[in-house]
Write a protein that holds these residues in place. Structure first.
Motif, PDB file in Angstrom:
ATOM      1  N   VAL A  30      -8.709   8.700  -0.241  1.00 49.04           N
ATOM      2  CA  VAL A  30      -7.920   7.706  -0.980  1.00 49.04           C
ATOM      3  C   VAL A  30      -8.266   6.269  -0.600  1.00 49.04           C
ATOM      4  N   LEU A  31      -8.687   6.040   0.641  1.00 53.68           N
ATOM      5  CA  LEU A  31      -8.984   4.664   1.053  1.00 53.68           C
ATOM      6  C   LEU A  31     -10.199   4.097   0.331  1.00 53.68           C
ATOM      7  N   GLU A  32     -11.019   4.952  -0.259  1.00 55.88           N
ATOM      8  CA  GLU A  32     -12.182   4.496  -1.015  1.00 55.88           C
ATOM      9  C   GLU A  32     -11.886   4.368  -2.505  1.00 55.88           C
ATOM     10  N   ASN A  33     -10.656   4.678  -2.902  1.00 59.98           N
ATOM     11  CA  ASN A  33     -10.286   4.604  -4.321  1.00 59.98           C
ATOM     12  C   ASN A  33     -10.057   3.144  -4.701  1.00 59.98           C
ATOM     13  N   PRO A  34     -10.799   2.601  -5.666  1.00 62.46           N
ATOM     14  CA  PRO A  34     -10.669   1.185  -6.015  1.00 62.46           C
ATOM     15  C   PRO A  34      -9.304   0.813  -6.595  1.00 62.46           C
ATOM     16  N   LYS A  35      -8.543   1.810  -7.051  1.00 57.20           N
ATOM     17  CA  LYS A  35      -7.213   1.529  -7.593  1.00 57.20           C
ATOM     18  C   LYS A  35      -6.175   1.284  -6.494  1.00 57.20           C
ATOM     19  N   VAL A  36      -6.525   1.657  -5.268  1.00 54.13           N
ATOM     20  CA  VAL A  36      -5.553   1.622  -4.169  1.00 54.13           C
ATOM     21  C   VAL A  36      -5.785   0.402  -3.286  1.00 54.13           C
ATOM     22  N   GLN A  37      -4.721  -0.343  -3.046  1.00 51.37           N
ATOM     23  CA  GLN A  37      -4.785  -1.471  -2.124  1.00 51.37           C
ATOM     24  C   GLN A  37      -3.804  -1.214  -0.986  1.00 51.37           C
ATOM     25  N   VAL A  38      -4.321  -1.209   0.239  1.00 53.33           N
ATOM     26  CA  VAL A  38      -3.490  -0.951   1.420  1.00 53.33           C
ATOM     27  C   VAL A  38      -3.055  -2.273   2.031  1.00 53.33           C
ATOM     28  N   HIS A  39      -1.758  -2.368   2.340  1.00 54.07           N
ATOM     29  CA  HIS A  39      -1.198  -3.557   2.980  1.00 54.07           C
ATOM     30  C   HIS A  39      -0.631  -3.139   4.336  1.00 54.07           C
ATOM     31  N   LEU A  40      -1.120  -3.737   5.401  1.00 50.69           N
ATOM     32  CA  LEU A  40      -0.539  -3.488   6.728  1.00 50.69           C
ATOM     33  C   LEU A  40       0.625  -4.454   6.885  1.00 50.69           C
ATOM     34  N   ALA A  41       1.809  -3.948   6.603  1.00 48.81           N
ATOM     35  CA  ALA A  41       2.988  -4.806   6.571  1.00 48.81           C
ATOM     36  C   ALA A  41       4.232  -3.941   6.590  1.00 48.81           C
ATOM     37  N   ASP A  42       5.380  -4.599   6.611  1.00 52.04           N
ATOM     38  CA  ASP A  42       6.661  -3.917   6.542  1.00 52.04           C
ATOM     39  C   ASP A  42       7.009  -3.712   5.068  1.00 52.04           C
ATOM     40  N   ALA A  43       7.175  -2.468   4.645  1.00 50.02           N
ATOM     41  CA  ALA A  43       7.376  -2.169   3.225  1.00 50.02           C
ATOM     42  C   ALA A  43       8.636  -2.831   2.676  1.00 50.02           C
ATOM     43  N   ARG A  44       9.668  -2.914   3.482  1.00 48.84           N
ATOM     44  CA  ARG A  44      10.909  -3.524   2.999  1.00 48.84           C
ATOM     45  C   ARG A  44      10.707  -5.012   2.738  1.00 48.84           C
ATOM     46  N   GLU A  45      10.007  -5.689   3.639  1.00 44.79           N
ATOM     47  CA  GLU A  45       9.749  -7.115   3.428  1.00 44.79           C
ATOM     48  C   GLU A  45       8.887  -7.333   2.186  1.00 44.79           C
ATOM     49  N   VAL A  46       7.925  -6.455   1.972  1.00 44.77           N
ATOM     50  CA  VAL A  46       7.072  -6.584   0.793  1.00 44.77           C
ATOM     51  C   VAL A  46       7.900  -6.452  -0.481  1.00 44.77           C
ATOM     52  N   LEU A  47       8.794  -5.465  -0.522  1.00 47.17           N
ATOM     53  CA  LEU A  47       9.628  -5.279  -1.712  1.00 47.17           C
ATOM     54  C   LEU A  47      10.559  -6.465  -1.948  1.00 47.17           C
ATOM     55  N   LEU A  48      10.998  -7.101  -0.873  1.00 50.79           N
ATOM     56  CA  LEU A  48      11.897  -8.253  -1.018  1.00 50.79           C
ATOM     57  C   LEU A  48      11.171  -9.506  -1.499  1.00 50.79           C
ATOM     58  N   THR A  49       9.875  -9.565  -1.276  1.00 55.85           N
ATOM     59  CA  THR A  49       9.150 -10.812  -1.547  1.00 55.85           C
ATOM     60  C   THR A  49       8.128 -10.722  -2.670  1.00 55.85           C
ATOM     61  N   THR A  50       7.670  -9.530  -3.017  1.00 53.89           N
ATOM     62  CA  THR A  50       6.612  -9.418  -4.023  1.00 53.89           C
ATOM     63  C   THR A  50       7.126  -9.759  -5.421  1.00 53.89           C
ATOM     64  N   PRO A  51       6.308 -10.401  -6.232  1.00 50.31           N
ATOM     65  CA  PRO A  51       6.685 -10.618  -7.630  1.00 50.31           C
ATOM     66  C   PRO A  51       6.348  -9.417  -8.521  1.00 50.31           C
ATOM     67  N   SER A  52       5.660  -8.424  -7.961  1.00 47.92           N
ATOM     68  CA  SER A  52       5.209  -7.276  -8.745  1.00 47.92           C
ATOM     69  C   SER A  52       6.378  -6.400  -9.180  1.00 47.92           C
ATOM     70  N   ARG A  53       6.159  -5.693 -10.297  1.00 48.52           N
ATOM     71  CA  ARG A  53       7.111  -4.691 -10.771  1.00 48.52           C
ATOM     72  C   ARG A  53       6.360  -3.370 -10.902  1.00 48.52           C
ATOM     73  N   TYR A  54       7.054  -2.273 -10.615  1.00 42.16           N
ATOM     74  CA  TYR A  54       6.395  -0.972 -10.519  1.00 42.16           C
ATOM     75  C   TYR A  54       7.070   0.064 -11.416  1.00 42.16           C
ATOM     76  N   ASP A  55       6.247   0.996 -11.892  1.00 39.40           N
ATOM     77  CA  ASP A  55       6.780   2.161 -12.604  1.00 39.40           C
ATOM     78  C   ASP A  55       7.347   3.185 -11.625  1.00 39.40           C
ATOM     79  N   LEU A  56       6.774   3.216 -10.428  1.00 42.59           N
ATOM     80  CA  LEU A  56       7.176   4.215  -9.442  1.00 42.59           C
ATOM     81  C   LEU A  56       7.119   3.606  -8.041  1.00 42.59           C
ATOM     82  N   VAL A  57       8.176   3.810  -7.281  1.00 44.31           N
ATOM     83  CA  VAL A  57       8.186   3.469  -5.856  1.00 44.31           C
ATOM     84  C   VAL A  57       8.531   4.748  -5.102  1.00 44.31           C
ATOM     85  N   PHE A  58       7.711   5.067  -4.112  1.00 43.84           N
ATOM     86  CA  PHE A  58       7.900   6.295  -3.326  1.00 43.84           C
ATOM     87  C   PHE A  58       8.038   5.912  -1.865  1.00 43.84           C
ATOM     88  N   SER A  59       9.106   6.381  -1.235  1.00 43.64           N
ATOM     89  CA  SER A  59       9.351   6.045   0.170  1.00 43.64           C
ATOM     90  C   SER A  59       9.344   7.313   1.007  1.00 43.64           C
TER      91      SER A  59
END
Length: 492
Positions: A30-59
């Motif tokens: 999966v790490l070689e899949n061009p559709k996937v971007q990995v972020h080394l971060a706290d997922a909760r902080e990312v959700l609080l700050t990102t402007p992105s909207r998602y069809d699916l969020v999986f925790s």
């Protein structure tokens, strides 16, 4: 998924990426899949700050008793998720079914239901839950679902991860419809809602550690069944679903996903024939091949799913019944070739033809080194059973088998078992160079058993290996600390 355009994976622990790389065969690199971007971060902080909207969020975080993890199960976190979902978007919450008490599960249901209008319950592993949360009921249509599950990647995913097939196999993992979650939340009341300022879950799970647990996913299913909420409402009256096949897939799920036995079928519409098929699968777990065939003969239907086919093929093979085993193996090989080859090796051994067993055993190992998906119980018992039976034929064959086990299987499945078995075969071969090579794979944290430690000393002594001194020291320490048997000399 061809329609998936972009995926953000947020991981707080960099070392997890090393695990991802080691498990590349499981996650399709999966790490070689061009559709996937990995972020080394706290997922909760990312959700609080990102402007992105998602069809699916999986925790799927770590266990909530670990410091900070329970903050991913709070009302505030779920609200942050909801704000980042597109209209009609879905949130999936993983919930462990182990080392958890019933009160903690009620907390999760109550908290999730306080934010999302619909919470549906599915089973992933034999005792884990996936809660599907959204603001509206997710519509289900049997024909469209069946068509989707017949295509890729769903067909392969069902076959590999869940060891099943088709819509009926998938529905065996359904646990409870949204009305069940609403009732649990209503009964729990507002005092059981998990929040940042009143994190009930972290402390509840910490208290449950090491205790006898009062929860399993089966409890959820039984309560949902009592409420009439254990099947999707939209599919209840569908003529396109064989609920009998769903029941058979449910029974086999226990063996398919790693439970210690097939699941007990307590459905009110279960037939006597289904109970006999369940008895046959239990006999296979108990290593009683004759009982497998006796239970199966007490009903008149053929195997209903891949697990039943594997159980029957293995039982016939262990008893040397080639005429019955071979057709089952031919069918099994289409989807599960590694298992089919392993069972074929057992068939040849049972028929007194060990020379014919070597090739399918070796081919099975080749496949297991390339793909990690196999029936764990079958491989666990067959690896030592077949290899040691073959090794008894000659020291030369024992040496050859030790060589076959020198390389790890895919994703290091059965690795401890493989390494110990390799050493035992090397010792049986009488080739002490080979046994020293096998020990390299086990050092320095070797099994603390008397026979192994003595064989280790013998191997190193014959090779004049510099590790002999340490091996002698650890053997003597083991012998000194061994408990004395009860005898008159131990009396005061």
């Amino acid at each position: 998924l061809p329609e998936l355009k972009h995926l953000d994976a947020v991981e707080i622990e960099p070392a997890v990426l090393d695990v991802v790389r080691a498990c590349h065969a499981v996650n399709q690199n999966v790490l070689e899949n061009p559709k996937v971007q990995v972020h080394l971060a706290d997922a909760r902080e990312v959700l609080l700050t990102t402007p992105s909207r998602y069809d699916l969020v999986f925790s799927e975080p770590s266990n909530p008793y670990r410091a900070g993890v329970a903050s991913l199960f709070t009302q505030e976190f779920y609200r942050a998720v909801k704000q980042r979902l597109k209209p009609g978007g879905v949130f999936v919450q993983w919930v462990q079914g182990y080392e958890i008490d019933a009160r903690s599960v009620r907390i999760i249901y109550a908290t999730l239901s306080s934010v999302f209008g619909s919470v549906e319950s599915w089973r992933t592993d034999h005792n884990d839950l996936a809660l599907i949360a959204s603001d509206g009921l997710q519509s289900m249509d049997a024909q469209s679902m069946r068509k989707r599950l017949a295509g890729e990647p769903f067909k392969t995913a069902l076959a590999t991860a869940w060891r099943t097939k088709g819509l009926e196999g998938a529905l065996a993992h359904y646990v409870a419809r949204p009305s069940f979650a609403k009732q649990v939340a209503k009964d729990a009341g507002p005092l059981l809602i998990n929040s940042d300022d009143r994190n009930l879950l972290e402390f509840a799970l910490a208290r449950a550690m090491g205790r006898e647990h009062d929860f399993s996913v089966e409890d959820v299913r039984r309560v949902a069944m009592a409420q009439g909420a254990d099947r999707p409402a939209e599919l209840l009256t569908s003529a396109d679903i064989d609920w009998s096949a769903v029941a058979d897939a449910y029974i086999s799920m226990g063996i398919a996903v790693g439970a210690s036995s097939p699941f007990v079928l307590d459905w009110p519409d279960a037939s006597p024939a289904q109970r006999r098929r369940r008895d046959a699968q239990q006999a296979w777990v108990d290593r009683r091949p004759r009982n497998v065939l006796a239970a199966w003969a007490a009903q008149n239907e053929g195997p209903q799913n891949p697990v039943q086919r594997l159980v029957l093929a293995d039982a016939h093979a262990q008893l040397g019944r080639a005429e019955e085993a071979i057709p089952l193996l031919d069918d099994l090989a289409k989807t599960y070739p590694a298992e089919a080859l392993m069972i074929e090796a057992k068939l040849h051994l049972a028929r007194g033809k060990p020379q014919l067993a070597i090739t399918p055993f070796g081919r099975s190992l080749e496949l297991l080194r390339k793909q990690p998906w196999s029936n764990y119980e079958l491989i666990k018992r067959s690896l030592p059973g077949v290899s040691l039976a073959l090794a008894r034929q000659s020291p030369e064959l024992a040496a050859k088998l030790a060589g076959l086990l020198a390389k790890p299987l895919s994703a290091h499945v059965h690795d401890d078992r493989r390494r110990r078995l390799r050493f035992e075969l090397a010792m049986r071969s009488g080739d002490h160079t080979l046994c020293a090579q096998a020990l390299e794979d086990l050092e320095p944290h070797v099994p603390r058993r008397r026979q192994f430690l003595e064989q280790r000393v013998d191997c190193y002594r014959r090779n004049a290996n510099p590790r002999l001194a340490v091996a002698l020291l650890e053997l003597n320490e083991f012998l000194r600390s061994a408990p004395e048997p009860f005898s008159p000399k131990t009396m005061p």
